[in-house]
Design an enzyme around this catalytic site. Sequence first.
Site, PDB file in Angstrom:
ATOM      1  CE  LYS A 173      -7.933   2.031  13.063  1.00 35.46           C
ATOM      2  NZ  LYS A 173      -8.315   1.241  11.859  1.00 35.46           N
ATOM      3  CD  GLU A 202      -6.130  18.350   9.803  1.00 30.84           C
ATOM      4  OE1 GLU A 202      -5.104  19.008   9.951  1.00 30.84           O
ATOM      5  OE2 GLU A 202      -7.215  18.852   9.444  1.00 30.84           O
ATOM      6  CB  CYS A 214     -13.097  16.514   5.757  1.00 31.41           C
ATOM      7  SG  CYS A 214     -11.449  16.814   5.176  1.00 31.41           S
ATOM      8  CD  GLU A 251     -18.100  15.877   6.989  1.00 32.75           C
ATOM      9  OE1 GLU A 251     -18.087  15.080   7.928  1.00 32.75           O
ATOM     10  OE2 GLU A 251     -17.095  16.468   6.599  1.00 32.75           O
TER      11      GLU A 251
HETATM   12  N1  NDP Z   1     -10.502  16.829   8.430  1.00 34.77           N
HETATM   13  C1  NDP Z   1     -10.064  15.895   7.583  1.00 34.77           C
HETATM   14  O1  NDP Z   1      -9.015  16.020   6.938  1.00 34.77           O
HETATM   15  C2  NDP Z   1     -10.869  14.668   7.386  1.00 34.77           C
HETATM   16  C3  NDP Z   1     -12.019  14.389   8.120  1.00 34.77           C
HETATM   17  N2  NDP Z   1     -12.743  13.232   7.881  1.00 34.77           N
HETATM   18  C4  NDP Z   1     -14.014  13.020   8.571  1.00 34.77           C
HETATM   19  O2  NDP Z   1     -14.158  11.611   9.000  1.00 34.77           O
HETATM   20  C5  NDP Z   1     -15.466  11.154   8.703  1.00 34.77           C
HETATM   21  C6  NDP Z   1     -15.453  10.067   7.653  1.00 34.77           C
HETATM   22  O3  NDP Z   1     -14.344   9.282   7.804  1.00 34.77           O
HETATM   23  P1  NDP Z   1     -14.471   7.917   8.645  1.00 34.77           P
HETATM   24  O4  NDP Z   1     -13.321   7.063   8.303  1.00 34.77           O
HETATM   25  O5  NDP Z   1     -15.826   7.311   8.552  1.00 34.77           O
HETATM   26  O6  NDP Z   1     -14.306   8.391  10.136  1.00 34.77           O
HETATM   27  P2  NDP Z   1     -14.129   7.467  11.409  1.00 34.77           P
HETATM   28  O7  NDP Z   1     -13.811   8.436  12.464  1.00 34.77           O
HETATM   29  O8  NDP Z   1     -15.206   6.477  11.643  1.00 34.77           O
HETATM   30  O9  NDP Z   1     -12.831   6.540  11.096  1.00 34.77           O
HETATM   31  C7  NDP Z   1     -11.600   7.140  10.953  1.00 34.77           C
HETATM   32  C8  NDP Z   1     -10.575   6.210  11.560  1.00 34.77           C
HETATM   33  O10 NDP Z   1     -10.843   6.119  12.945  1.00 34.77           O
HETATM   34  C9  NDP Z   1     -10.941   4.748  13.342  1.00 34.77           C
HETATM   35  N3  NDP Z   1     -11.870   4.622  14.449  1.00 34.77           N
HETATM   36  C10 NDP Z   1     -13.187   4.352  14.399  1.00 34.77           C
HETATM   37  N4  NDP Z   1     -13.681   4.310  15.650  1.00 34.77           N
HETATM   38  C11 NDP Z   1     -12.639   4.537  16.502  1.00 34.77           C
HETATM   39  C12 NDP Z   1     -12.493   4.624  17.916  1.00 34.77           C
HETATM   40  N5  NDP Z   1     -13.543   4.450  18.724  1.00 34.77           N
HETATM   41  N6  NDP Z   1     -11.269   4.889  18.430  1.00 34.77           N
HETATM   42  C13 NDP Z   1     -10.210   5.053  17.613  1.00 34.77           C
HETATM   43  N7  NDP Z   1     -10.280   4.991  16.263  1.00 34.77           N
HETATM   44  C14 NDP Z   1     -11.488   4.738  15.728  1.00 34.77           C
HETATM   45  C15 NDP Z   1     -11.400   4.039  12.091  1.00 34.77           C
HETATM   46  O11 NDP Z   1     -11.059   2.668  12.204  1.00 34.77           O
HETATM   47  P3  NDP Z   1     -11.999   1.567  11.475  1.00 34.77           P
HETATM   48  O12 NDP Z   1     -11.931   1.842  10.037  1.00 34.77           O
HETATM   49  O13 NDP Z   1     -11.362   0.260  11.855  1.00 34.77           O
HETATM   50  O14 NDP Z   1     -13.372   1.725  12.044  1.00 34.77           O
HETATM   51  C16 NDP Z   1     -10.614   4.777  11.020  1.00 34.77           C
HETATM   52  O15 NDP Z   1      -9.306   4.254  10.941  1.00 34.77           O
HETATM   53  C17 NDP Z   1     -16.211  12.341   8.237  1.00 34.77           C
HETATM   54  O16 NDP Z   1     -16.768  13.035   9.313  1.00 34.77           O
HETATM   55  C18 NDP Z   1     -15.127  13.217   7.584  1.00 34.77           C
HETATM   56  O17 NDP Z   1     -15.432  14.553   7.471  1.00 34.77           O
HETATM   57  C19 NDP Z   1     -12.336  12.278   7.010  1.00 34.77           C
HETATM   58  C20 NDP Z   1     -11.175  12.515   6.282  1.00 34.77           C
HETATM   59  C21 NDP Z   1     -10.400  13.735   6.380  1.00 34.77           C
HETATM   60  O1  LIG Z   2      -9.766  13.486   3.901  1.00 37.28           O
HETATM   61  C1  LIG Z   2      -9.988  14.536   3.349  1.00 37.28           C
HETATM   62  O2  LIG Z   2     -11.103  14.939   3.070  1.00 37.28           O
HETATM   63  C2  LIG Z   2      -8.793  15.317   2.985  1.00 37.28           C
HETATM   64  O3  LIG Z   2      -8.214  15.883   4.127  1.00 37.28           O
HETATM   65  C3  LIG Z   2      -9.157  16.403   2.021  1.00 37.28           C
HETATM   66  S1  LIG Z   2      -7.792  16.901   1.125  1.00 37.28           S
HETATM   67  O4  LIG Z   2      -6.606  16.980   2.012  1.00 37.28           O
HETATM   68  O5  LIG Z   2      -7.566  15.859   0.111  1.00 37.28           O
HETATM   69  O6  LIG Z   2      -8.171  18.183   0.604  1.00 37.28           O
END
Ligand code: NDP
Ligand SMILES: O=C(O)[C@H](O)CS(=O)(=O)O
Length: 485
Positions: free
Chosen positions: A181, A256, A290, A388
């Site tokens: 998804k 992650e 992130c 963050e």
């Molecule tokens: N550690 C890592 O590698 C990463 C961490 N992050 C973290 O994620 C955040 C930003 O990304 P963001 O996309 O806003 O994060 P979200 O958690 O809001 O969304 C991530 C995914 O989860 C889905 N989602 C949202 N709500 C639910 C739910 N209740 N149950 C299941 N799935 C759900 C979203 O769907 P939809 O879009 O349809 O709402 C999207 O596909 C930040 O905190 C960032 O640090 C982001 C990227 C990488």
């Molecule tokens: O979503 C992210 O922030 C990524 O995991 C960071 S990275 O893998 O591109 O470093």
Amino acid sequence: MESLQDCPLFRPFAYIDGSWVAADSGEQIEVDNPATGEIIGSMPRLGRVETERAIAAAEAAFPAWRALTAQERADILMKWHDLMHEHQDELAMIMTLEQGKPLKEAAGEIVYAASFLRWFAEEARRVYGETVPAAKGNQRIVVTKQPVGVVGAITPWNFPAAMITRKVGAALAAGCPIVVKPASQTPFSATAMALLAERAGVPRGVFNVVPGRASEIASALTESPMVRKITFTGSTEVGRSLMEQASRHIQKISLELGGNAPFIVFEDADLDAAVEGAMASKFRNAGQTCVCVNRFLVQSSVVNAFCEKLAAAMNSELHVGDGTEEGINIGPLIDDNGVEKVSKHIRDAVDKGAELLLGGHPHPLGGNFFTPTLINNATGEMLVAQEETFGPLAAVFPFDDEQDAVAMANDTPFGLAAYFYSRDLGRVWHISEALEYGIIGINTGMISNAAAPFGGVKESGLGREGGHQGLEEFLETKYLCIDLG
Ligand SMILES: NC(=O)C1=CN([C@@H]2O[C@H](COP(=O)(O)OP(=O)(O)OC[C@H]3O[C@@H](n4cnc5c(N)ncnc54)[C@H](OP(=O)(O)O)[C@@H]3O)[C@@H](O)[C@H]2O)C=CC1
Ligand SMILES: O=C(O)[C@H](O)CS(=O)(=O)O
């Protein structure tokens, strides 16, 4: 390419069991361009029933996919990798239009995303087992690895391609079919990649893309006994919820999640190198990763020199605008919530005594654009220390000695990435060992690499992606005890 509709890889459909489908309900998700606010396309908004169809297709495809040799799976992954490179420009444009990152950065992400397909194509052929000396002379002990089964994946908007291939590449290499998804804000990168996967020879049902109602899709994935693994990249709060849901059927889970990266500059650092690393880490994807620096911890004796150099670099090197335009390297934030969060962190910091050195307000372009901002004299009481920011705010926290720096760096429930600059070999080792993080950049601000195990500790997640560890996440260990009679 005039618009998304002109792109040959544009697929405004879900992809289930090798077919391009609409939602049963006919519902659509409108997708906008974060730079202009205009609607660039619509994607079907799927729910539980369609997700269950995708899970059944994946389960049906599992036996034949796992029966292929590792070489055969690797060849298909490499073909997909090659197609990603061939179509780099189209994929990059799709990404810039739906996510906002500048074209050059989007093109870089396509290369980064494809590198996971290559990496796991290579790793597929190195899934080794072992034999263990048995306690009894007539017994033999053999340890084997087998694919876990159907995987459910949920991915974020900030890396619309790489966060998918980092999971799908590993799952397919291990022999697992997968249901993904994608984020609702960036679904077109996912379906464009599914089109290329189909052309590469990924069989129907092995890779499925189910855009739509997140919580409903997640429930379908976590409630299905056929789904043996959940893998998620996104916010910690959603990760926590998925972990609870996955406990129902004891599904394996990789998370992650969020970060709060410290970037420590010691007085013995090469300040020019530190500023270069700071610019790379802080302003990548307009600060929406992130692993972006969230807190600059700078030793007091060099804090003024560091701030002066960083301000100069920000002023001369950062150009805010529409990511499709030449020379732009800071695109819009993903939406108005992102803009509000950065504004809130700045207001809060200044109200609590931080010194505003640069920026401090949304960009004159308006909309989701934000002016890169630098503040000094930040402290632990401020929101920017605890949350963050996910935007182009550089917050500098002066510190006095090493113990202060380590205490400040570890003073967070997160533990994904940390960075520090020092030329003292002893300091490099004992700071690395003292920092409570899964990833540590030493004299560098860029740590993203398919060959390395990416992941965090504490509330930044569970498990690793990339590296040989990333493949292990999709394998089960089976031990054979053979009695020779
Ligand atoms: N550690 C890592 O590698 C990463 C961490 N992050 C973290 O994620 C955040 C930003 O990304 P963001 O996309 O806003 O994060 P979200 O958690 O809001 O969304 C991530 C995914 O989860 C889905 N989602 C949202 N709500 C639910 C739910 N209740 N149950 C299941 N799935 C759900 C979203 O769907 P939809 O879009 O349809 O709402 C999207 O596909 C930040 O905190 C960032 O640090 C982001 C990227 C990488
Ligand atoms: O979503 C992210 O922030 C990524 O995991 C960071 S990275 O893998 O591109 O470093």
